[in-house]
Design a protein around this motif. Structure first.
Motif, short mmCIF file in Angstrom:
data_model
loop_
_atom_site.label_atom_id
_atom_site.label_comp_id
_atom_site.label_asym_id
_atom_site.label_seq_id
_atom_site.Cartn_x
_atom_site.Cartn_y
_atom_site.Cartn_z
N GLN A 71 -11.44 9.77 17.01
CA GLN A 71 -9.86 9.30 17.24
C GLN A 71 -9.65 11.04 17.45
O GLN A 71 -10.08 11.48 16.88
N MET A 139 0.90 9.50 12.74
CA MET A 139 0.79 8.15 12.05
C MET A 139 1.05 7.18 11.89
O MET A 139 1.05 6.08 11.96
N LEU A 142 0.39 5.52 14.92
CA LEU A 142 -0.95 4.80 14.78
C LEU A 142 -1.03 3.42 13.23
O LEU A 142 -1.25 2.91 13.85
N GLY A 143 -0.12 3.64 12.76
CA GLY A 143 0.07 2.70 12.01
C GLY A 143 0.77 1.35 11.54
O GLY A 143 0.03 -0.12 11.46
N ARG A 144 1.83 1.63 12.72
CA ARG A 144 2.60 0.36 12.76
C ARG A 144 3.98 0.43 14.06
O ARG A 144 3.91 -0.83 14.02
N LEU B 142 -6.46 5.33 10.15
CA LEU B 142 -5.34 4.84 10.77
C LEU B 142 -5.79 4.10 11.94
O LEU B 142 -4.95 2.84 11.97
N GLN B 185 3.21 -3.04 -2.02
CA GLN B 185 3.24 -2.60 -0.56
C GLN B 185 3.26 -1.67 -0.37
O GLN B 185 3.36 -1.24 0.92
N ALA B 188 -0.32 -0.78 1.26
CA ALA B 188 -0.57 -1.42 2.79
C ALA B 188 0.66 -0.25 3.29
O ALA B 188 0.06 -0.43 4.86
N ASP B 189 1.75 0.41 3.19
CA ASP B 189 2.64 1.35 3.60
C ASP B 189 1.65 2.83 4.17
O ASP B 189 1.63 3.50 5.11
N GLY B 192 -1.44 1.16 6.93
CA GLY B 192 -0.91 0.37 8.09
C GLY B 192 -1.41 -1.27 8.09
O GLY B 192 -1.67 -1.12 8.66
N LEU B 193 -1.37 -2.07 6.67
CA LEU B 193 -1.67 -2.63 6.70
C LEU B 193 -0.38 -3.81 6.12
O LEU B 193 0.75 -3.38 6.01
#
Lengths: 232, 232
Positions: A71, A139, A142-144, B142, B185, B188-189, B192-193
């Motif tokens: 990464q 971030m 990458l995460g969302r 991530l 939640q 998850a935040d 990134g899930l």
DNA sequence: GCCCGGCTTTGATCCGCGTCAACCGCCCCG
DNA sequence: CGGGGCGGTTGACGCGGATCAAAGCCGGGC
């Protein structure tokens, strides 16, 4: 070699704000070094013996898992600072993406110098805070974000950063045409995607007339509005 | 209120390294504030009028897309510093995860104070560099880790950070049993899930005997070795 | 010019995780 | 003690992006 040269363009370099005497002292402990494309400057988890200031070129900061996944966690452009002062180990490897010129310091020398020159530490703090901001917004990506959003965001960021660091013909505002300092694999490593996905998304944007790809690493932004809309 | 209280446990706080006179001066410009769980302290893109030092509790730093996707980009524990000195706007929202006590400063006051107290700026620089390191290793997670790896890494990090910030009964080394300051939640935040994936992975680890889940937010690490192996 | 090798593109298939939906269980409050 | 609601869990299913495989393109060396 003038002091100005060693320590980069004065106004943008790490030493901006120092007086002449301080610059001379800083130069005394620094050494110029050329790094050719693909060559490493710092290895992950080594003793963090070096810190450096980028004079010219682009370098990547990476971390890897044991099984070889990589990464890219940061990209250093001219005038950026590299390495980890005041820490035991470096958490990232640094490798040149293009041929680069840097000014390296032994970490110990640099730490000692910085601690006795608050102006330098302040500058370093501002840079580090700005880098943290950039890293945090990455971030989010990458995460969302989805693959199309990642690619669009990436292209927009490139067009801004390459323009402001003078890596493209000077224009006002973001560049519409530029040469990526990354291979497809490296773009994938920045965005947390695979090379195939990156390639497909590039092709898709080209077919839709949003960008043009005149050569392997060249990009022309044809429809910036569309790109902004896609970036999410 | 003693100066020590306002500015947190001396040895770990932002003011560590300042002399008594300086601490008094810093206290004069700071104000205590209680923030209850769920309450915001700073909004994304506001004028960044505040900076603060966490005295007690845990807060999240988040960024969001316009369509409501959220990513937690940082977590602030006691003694951590919050906000963006020397910058125009804050790039992240700050919301308390638990009831928290913070010491807030107006950004202008703080900036002025910091610039004239190099010891404070140095401390701030070290913290910011450490935070940047942590953030970068989170980018690896991530961008390149799978859901099981993310969960394992997360649990190990929690067990370390909650222990070292005194959020769990004091033990030597990482905690084996602790209460998460996050809802599913929010986990998850961070990772990134989605909430469902987090839940499934927790259940899986429980069934495999790697962890135990005695209550909603409580975790006990039964087999740390397995977790380390899974973390990738 | 021709060949070779590495990078890139394209295609086919797979699967991890997201999505949608229902259900469960704990806690609060009446 | 009995709802009601919120947070969490579980299940069924589909899709986006990874994976595997092969072909194309371009640049460099001779």
């Amino acid at each position: 070699m003038s002091s100005c040269e060693t320590c980069v363009v004065r106004n943008r370099a790490i030493c901006a704000g120092l007086d002449n005497q301080e610059i001379t002292a800083l130069n005394a402990i620094g050494r110029r070094r050329n790094v050719s494309a693909g060559e490493p400057l710092i290895w992950e988890d080594d003793d963090s013996l070096l810190v450096a200031n980028v004079i010219e070129g682009v370098l990547k900061l990476t971390t890897s898992t044991e099984d070889g996944r990589e990464q890219i966690v940061g990209v250093a452009y001219p005038s950026d600072f590299i390495g980890r002062p005041f820490g035991q180990t470096s958490k990232a490897s640094v490798v040149a993406l293009t041929d680069a010129r840097v000014c390296v310091f032994s970490r110990n020398d640099f730490d000692r110098f910085a601690r006795s020159h608050p102006g330098l530490e302040h500058k370093l703090l501002e840079r580090t805070l700005a880098e943290l901001d950039r890293t945090r917004s990455w971030m989010m990506l990458l995460g969302r974000k989805t693959a199309p959003e990642k690619i669009a965001t990436f292209l927009l960021e490139m067009s801004e950063r390459l323009a402001e660091t003078g890596c493209t013909p000077i224009t006002r505002g973001p560049a519409t045409r530029f040469t990526l300092p990354f291979s497809r694999q490296q773009v994938a490593d920045v965005l947390g995607l695979t090379i195939e996905t990156v390639s497909r998304q590039f092709t898709k944007l080209k077919n839709e007339g949003v960008i043009d790809l005149p050569a392997r690493r060249d990009v022309e932004i044809v429809n910036r509005g569309a790109l902004v809309a896609l970036a999410g």
